[in-house]
Write a protein that holds these residues in place. Sequence first.
Motif, short mmCIF file in Angstrom:
data_model
loop_
_atom_site.label_atom_id
_atom_site.label_comp_id
_atom_site.label_asym_id
_atom_site.label_seq_id
_atom_site.Cartn_x
_atom_site.Cartn_y
_atom_site.Cartn_z
N UNK A 239 0.80 -1.22 0.00
CA UNK A 239 0.00 0.00 0.00
C UNK A 239 0.84 1.27 0.00
N UNK A 240 2.02 1.22 0.66
CA UNK A 240 2.82 2.43 0.77
C UNK A 240 3.85 2.56 -0.34
N UNK A 241 4.25 1.44 -0.94
CA UNK A 241 5.31 1.49 -1.94
C UNK A 241 4.76 1.18 -3.32
N UNK A 242 4.17 -0.01 -3.48
CA UNK A 242 3.79 -0.45 -4.82
C UNK A 242 2.68 0.41 -5.41
N UNK A 243 1.57 0.58 -4.68
CA UNK A 243 0.41 1.27 -5.26
C UNK A 243 0.66 2.74 -5.58
N UNK A 244 1.25 3.55 -4.65
CA UNK A 244 1.41 4.96 -4.99
C UNK A 244 2.40 5.21 -6.14
N UNK A 246 3.48 2.90 -8.61
CA UNK A 246 3.35 2.16 -9.87
C UNK A 246 1.98 2.33 -10.51
N UNK A 247 1.07 3.06 -9.86
CA UNK A 247 -0.24 3.28 -10.47
C UNK A 247 -0.98 1.97 -10.66
N UNK A 248 -1.68 1.84 -11.80
CA UNK A 248 -2.53 0.64 -11.99
C UNK A 248 -1.71 -0.58 -12.40
N UNK A 249 -0.39 -0.42 -12.61
CA UNK A 249 0.43 -1.58 -12.99
C UNK A 249 1.10 -2.24 -11.79
N UNK A 250 0.66 -1.88 -10.58
CA UNK A 250 1.38 -2.34 -9.39
C UNK A 250 1.44 -3.84 -9.26
N UNK A 251 0.39 -4.53 -9.74
CA UNK A 251 0.35 -5.98 -9.52
C UNK A 251 1.45 -6.70 -10.29
N UNK B 33 3.13 18.49 11.73
CA UNK B 33 2.44 19.30 12.75
C UNK B 33 1.24 20.00 12.15
N UNK B 34 1.38 20.45 10.91
CA UNK B 34 0.29 21.17 10.25
C UNK B 34 -0.83 20.22 9.84
N UNK B 35 -0.42 19.05 9.34
CA UNK B 35 -1.43 18.09 8.86
C UNK B 35 -1.14 16.70 9.42
N UNK B 36 -1.49 16.47 10.68
CA UNK B 36 -1.15 15.17 11.28
C UNK B 36 -1.79 14.00 10.55
N UNK B 37 -2.89 14.22 9.83
CA UNK B 37 -3.55 13.09 9.16
C UNK B 37 -2.75 12.60 7.96
N UNK B 38 -1.80 13.43 7.46
CA UNK B 38 -1.02 13.02 6.29
C UNK B 38 0.33 12.42 6.69
N UNK B 39 0.43 11.96 7.95
CA UNK B 39 1.75 11.55 8.47
C UNK B 39 2.35 10.39 7.67
N UNK B 40 1.53 9.46 7.22
CA UNK B 40 2.05 8.30 6.48
C UNK B 40 2.72 8.70 5.18
N UNK B 41 2.00 9.53 4.38
CA UNK B 41 2.54 9.99 3.10
C UNK B 41 3.81 10.79 3.30
N UNK B 42 3.76 11.69 4.30
CA UNK B 42 4.92 12.57 4.54
C UNK B 42 6.12 11.73 4.95
N UNK B 43 5.90 10.72 5.80
CA UNK B 43 7.02 9.93 6.28
C UNK B 43 7.70 9.19 5.14
N UNK B 44 6.90 8.54 4.27
CA UNK B 44 7.57 7.76 3.22
C UNK B 44 8.28 8.67 2.23
#
Lengths: 421, 69
Positions: A239-244, A246-251, B33-44
């Motif tokens: 969810x954090x690496x492949x999908x964002x 690679x878009x729809x080709x992630x599989x 701090x500004x947008x705690x709900x976006x923490x996952x995206x920001x971290x990666x």
Amino acid sequence: MGKNLGKTFLVFLSVLTLSFALHAKSDKDGHDDHHDGHDVNEFDAGATAFHHIADANVYSIGPWSIPLPCILYAPDKGWSIFSSSKFGVVGHHGDGHKAVDGYVLNGGSVNRIKPGQGFPDGEVELFSVEAFEKDAEAGHAMHPFHHKKIDGKEVSYFEYDHKEYLLDSKSTGDGGLFGGGITSYYDFSLTKNVVAMLLMTFFMIFIFIRVAKAYAARAGKAPKGLQGFIEPIFVFIQDEVAKPFLGHKWEKFLPFLMSLFFFILGLNLFGQIPFFGNANVTGNISVTVVLALFTFIVVNLNGNKNYWGHLFAMPGVPKWVLLILTPVELVGVLIKPLTLTLRLFANITAGHMVMVIFVGLIFVFGKSGQYAGLSYGTAVGSILLTMFMMAIELLVAFIQAFVFTILTASYIGAAVEEEHH
Amino acid sequence: MTGAFVALGMGLAVIGAGIGLGSIGSKAMEAIARQPEAVGDIRSNMILMGALVEGAALIAIVMCFLVAG
């Protein structure tokens, strides 16, 4: 719970402290002896660290050495295949007391005696085990192999029958870039790193087949046991690496990304197990080069028209700018796998070296064990530091596996991206 | 003499990487701090950017090793 944990920690700390400090003490007696007027056994933290991160032809667990098969090829001699137990390892430096077919075991690694020096073939005893053990009991660690500089290059040698014999190091494919190059023999042995890699591969196959079976057997139910451990990691990468990226080709690329991630993570963690050989696989540049090469091949095989178009003729750029831009883009294609290689290699190697050097501080401050009090004192501090570093290295093991995967995903994503305006 | 220059070069490379990583970290913290709900995206994305900055420093350090021979 908290109290018990504290007690366990204290017991663990004192056991480790004692064992290291005693080790320093046992070395002390040996280090009082002076060879030719200077202390040959003075502790060299850098050399020790390099010895510990290097690949070896024996697998040593604590004081025991497990022999591994040696598969060696010399163009002028042909193949030599034998077990590394033939060298007869003595002591804990991984030195063999026998030469086999013109090969010797020097610090755990096979070296060939430079051809043309008239060294006899077959099994030759370099020194007797009794003499070595007598020296070790007297606290006088014997070093059969020495180094010296010839034309600015470090060369190992040993003495046999009052004559010096020079050793050849292994052939490497770096073309002299990292001090290696093609020498008189090639080593195709199952070394410590290869064994660790095979072990990890079988372990991964075992785990994933079990988890896959658990999914089939427990369809529709909540995950349990090993399945429950693997699922969050797997879903995180998906969810954090492949999908964002690679878009729809992630599989299509998910199996590749998962293999990379779990292989690197497994080997990073395997190298962190103390006293278990400490195979520094992901800290070996040959391994990381091959991993990065896989990424390079996958990216460039899957690159679409859009990717190659941006590489050779960036759209919307004046023609004359392309003369500068295209070479830069092409260098960029090669820099990507290079940085992938170096990042993993440098991070893991640095972690391993820092730990060896922290433990080495005991010997440095205790003057190789001459001052027992200082040894004990430093042992407490350096073991605390080492434990702290190990906690950080656990984090680094995950982060580096994650970074390698996420960068691979982003490179593939850039290569397969559809044109958009 | 080369050794001194190599050490200096390594230090400079690490300073560069340190400045880069520091600004990535500080901006990421501000963003969280500004947008705690976006923490996952920001971290990666923070780790990704950190890895890229680190890559430049690593190339410099390996060059230092090559010069040191």
